[in-house]
Each structure stands twice: as structure tokens, then as C-alpha cells.
Design a protein around this motif. Sequence first.
Motif, PDB file in Angstrom:
ATOM      1  N   VAL A   1      50.921   3.006 -36.958  1.00  0.00           N
ATOM      2  CA  VAL A   1      49.931   4.030 -36.624  1.00  0.00           C
ATOM      3  C   VAL A   1      49.430   3.726 -35.219  1.00  0.00           C
ATOM      4  O   VAL A   1      48.820   2.680 -34.984  1.00  0.00           O
ATOM      5  N   ASN A   2      49.702   4.623 -34.269  1.00  0.00           N
ATOM      6  CA  ASN A   2      49.305   4.416 -32.876  1.00  0.00           C
ATOM      7  C   ASN A   2      47.788   4.281 -32.775  1.00  0.00           C
ATOM      8  O   ASN A   2      47.050   5.107 -33.310  1.00  0.00           O
ATOM      9  N   THR A   3      47.330   3.233 -32.093  1.00  0.00           N
ATOM     10  CA  THR A   3      45.925   2.865 -32.213  1.00  0.00           C
ATOM     11  C   THR A   3      45.214   2.604 -30.895  1.00  0.00           C
ATOM     12  O   THR A   3      44.090   3.054 -30.701  1.00  0.00           O
ATOM     13  N   ALA A   4      45.826   1.867 -29.976  1.00  0.00           N
ATOM     14  CA  ALA A   4      45.066   1.397 -28.824  1.00  0.00           C
ATOM     15  C   ALA A   4      45.962   1.221 -27.604  1.00  0.00           C
ATOM     16  O   ALA A   4      47.189   1.180 -27.714  1.00  0.00           O
ATOM     17  N   ILE A   5      45.315   1.149 -26.441  1.00  0.00           N
ATOM     18  CA  ILE A   5      46.002   0.850 -25.189  1.00  0.00           C
ATOM     19  C   ILE A   5      45.180  -0.185 -24.431  1.00  0.00           C
ATOM     20  O   ILE A   5      44.055  -0.501 -24.817  1.00  0.00           O
ATOM     21  N   ILE A   6      45.769  -0.718 -23.374  1.00  0.00           N
ATOM     22  CA  ILE A   6      44.991  -1.477 -22.393  1.00  0.00           C
ATOM     23  C   ILE A   6      44.743  -0.534 -21.229  1.00  0.00           C
ATOM     24  O   ILE A   6      45.687  -0.099 -20.558  1.00  0.00           O
ATOM     25  N   ALA A   7      43.480  -0.201 -21.012  1.00  0.00           N
ATOM     26  CA  ALA A   7      43.135   0.866 -20.075  1.00  0.00           C
ATOM     27  C   ALA A   7      43.615   0.598 -18.659  1.00  0.00           C
ATOM     28  O   ALA A   7      44.005   1.513 -17.932  1.00  0.00           O
ATOM     29  N   GLN A   8      43.619  -0.682 -18.235  1.00  0.00           N
ATOM     30  CA  GLN A   8      43.982  -1.000 -16.850  1.00  0.00           C
ATOM     31  C   GLN A   8      45.490  -1.029 -16.641  1.00  0.00           C
ATOM     32  O   GLN A   8      45.947  -1.152 -15.508  1.00  0.00           O
ATOM     33  N   ALA A   9      46.247  -0.959 -17.728  1.00  0.00           N
ATOM     34  CA  ALA A   9      47.699  -1.138 -17.627  1.00  0.00           C
ATOM     35  C   ALA A   9      48.429   0.187 -17.833  1.00  0.00           C
ATOM     36  O   ALA A   9      47.839   1.192 -18.213  1.00  0.00           O
ATOM     37  N   GLN A  10      49.724   0.162 -17.578  1.00  0.00           N
ATOM     38  CA  GLN A  10      50.581   1.303 -17.884  1.00  0.00           C
ATOM     39  C   GLN A  10      51.659   0.851 -18.858  1.00  0.00           C
ATOM     40  O   GLN A  10      52.258  -0.214 -18.689  1.00  0.00           O
ATOM     41  N   GLY A  11      51.895   1.654 -19.889  1.00  0.00           N
ATOM     42  CA  GLY A  11      52.985   1.367 -20.812  1.00  0.00           C
ATOM     43  C   GLY A  11      52.741   0.197 -21.727  1.00  0.00           C
ATOM     44  O   GLY A  11      53.692  -0.443 -22.189  1.00  0.00           O
ATOM     45  N   ILE A  12      51.464  -0.135 -22.000  1.00  0.00           N
ATOM     46  CA  ILE A  12      51.165  -1.163 -22.986  1.00  0.00           C
ATOM     47  C   ILE A  12      50.298  -0.532 -24.078  1.00  0.00           C
ATOM     48  O   ILE A  12      49.116  -0.277 -23.873  1.00  0.00           O
ATOM     49  N   GLY A  13      50.925  -0.232 -25.196  1.00  0.00           N
ATOM     50  CA  GLY A  13      50.232   0.406 -26.309  1.00  0.00           C
ATOM     51  C   GLY A  13      50.353  -0.431 -27.568  1.00  0.00           C
ATOM     52  O   GLY A  13      51.197  -1.331 -27.660  1.00  0.00           O
ATOM     53  N   PHE A  14      49.502  -0.113 -28.537  1.00  0.00           N
ATOM     54  CA  PHE A  14      49.467  -0.911 -29.758  1.00  0.00           C
ATOM     55  C   PHE A  14      49.388  -0.008 -30.980  1.00  0.00           C
ATOM     56  O   PHE A  14      48.694   1.010 -30.989  1.00  0.00           O
ATOM     57  N   ALA A  15      50.102  -0.416 -32.035  1.00  0.00           N
ATOM     58  CA  ALA A  15      50.103   0.332 -33.284  1.00  0.00           C
ATOM     59  C   ALA A  15      49.850  -0.613 -34.454  1.00  0.00           C
ATOM     60  O   ALA A  15      50.331  -1.752 -34.458  1.00  0.00           O
ATOM     61  N   VAL A  16      49.086  -0.147 -35.424  1.00  0.00           N
ATOM     62  CA  VAL A  16      48.875  -0.905 -36.652  1.00  0.00           C
ATOM     63  C   VAL A  16      50.159  -0.836 -37.475  1.00  0.00           C
ATOM     64  O   VAL A  16      50.687   0.263 -37.694  1.00  0.00           O
ATOM     65  N   PRO A  17      50.721  -1.957 -37.943  1.00  0.00           N
ATOM     66  CA  PRO A  17      51.938  -1.904 -38.768  1.00  0.00           C
ATOM     67  C   PRO A  17      51.714  -1.033 -40.003  1.00  0.00           C
ATOM     68  O   PRO A  17      50.650  -1.099 -40.627  1.00  0.00           O
ATOM     69  N   VAL A  18      52.708  -0.252 -40.355  1.00  0.00           N
ATOM     70  CA  VAL A  18      52.524   0.703 -41.448  1.00  0.00           C
ATOM     71  C   VAL A  18      52.238   0.009 -42.780  1.00  0.00           C
ATOM     72  O   VAL A  18      51.473   0.517 -43.599  1.00  0.00           O
TER      73      VAL A  18
END
Length: 223
Positions: A56-73
Motif C-alpha cells: 500500500v503506497n504510503t510515504a515519500i522523502i520530500a527532499q528526494a526524487q524517486g524514493i517512495g515507501f509502501a506498507v507490505p500487503v
Amino acid sequence: GNPFGLEHTVTAGIVSAKGRVIGSGPYDNFIQTDTSINPGNSGGPLFNLAGEVVGVNTAIIAQAQGIGFAVPVNMAKSILEDLKTKGSVVRGWLGVSIQEITPDIAENLKLKDNKGALVGQVFEGDPADKAGMKTGDVIVAIDGRTVANTNELLRIVAALPVGKKVPVKILRNGEEKTLTVEIAQRKEAQEHAKGKTREFLGMTVQEITPEMARHFNLPQKAG
């Protein structure tokens, strides 16, 4: 997803890591991906190439590009029944405060490595106290699962059913012991009220108890 109102937008990316800790809470366990996560598809599914939902797509690092985080299903699925039947998530509780084992601590306790979680305080009357756990014990396994660090221990305990009796393998003065602990229900305020812990700047800190001062041979309780 529908990022910024752009319907049916699909992006593809690489999974860099699993089990990422980003400081969002005690149960951090994220899939890191460079799939684009923007307002409108955060909260949506992360698919694999077979079309299966893996997160489940959840978070990013605001200062970065292309670094996202998802909670494992599987992590999300494990709380669905609680949410449907109780409207909230019920998490397990041991009744201890824990800390990472640094190389210095490992050397001081004569441990062969820095795996496990060091018990900093045992809360009186809680499950660990009733089972005979003590400050300075190192938890290395619980319910048959090896504990690599504090984050892993928190995730394992949180997912255990309340009332279940589980074996907890500890190291005490270099000797391995197994205790049987009956898991209680965690109340979110419990850790702060009883352990006097505070969480900030990516760290959890707590007052030094007389028991901890004795164990670590501290000349004073300040700090």
C-alpha cells in the motif's frame, strides 16, 4: 492511481529494499521503491509484474526524487480483521522498554554479536515482569522467531494475539534461558506513562532507573 487528478496513471519502478525504517513509528517495515508516489495515488496499491498487490503506497522523502515507501500487503492484511470487527488495531504488549545493542554494549555484556534487543526496563506487573524477565536481559528470539533488532521485536510482539503464551529466549549473564510470557494488549499511552519515554529526532529516550544505573555501573542517574 489518480495523481493530481490525472486519471489512470501507472508508473513502474524498482524495489530497492524491504524492511526500511523511516522514523514514522515503532512498527516501520516499508518496501522502498522508486515508483512515483504522488497525492492521488498515495494509499493506492503497489503491484508486482504479475498484477498482484504487494503493498500500500504510503510515504515519500520530500527532499528526494524517486524514493517512495509502501506498507507490505501482508502487514496490512494482518490488521484487517481488527479494523472490521473492532474499529481499531489491537497490538500485543510485553511490558518492557528496549534498546539496540551497540558494539560497545555487546562488548560490555560479552555478547558474540549485536543481534537481539536489550531490555532497559521491565514494567512492574506487566507480562515480562510476571515471567521473570530482568533489566539487562537480551531478547534473541520470541515465539520461535529470531530477533535481529528492536524494530523486529516490536513488529513481532505487536502482531501476537493477546492472551497467547509464547516462549521468549533470552541471554542473561552469558547463559541462554527461555521464559514463557503471556501477551497482553498494548495501550498506546502505556509506554510513555509507565516507561517515561519520549520520542523525538528519530530516537526514543527514557529516564535512567536505579536498576539500570546499577547494571551499567553508572556513577550517577543523570542523563
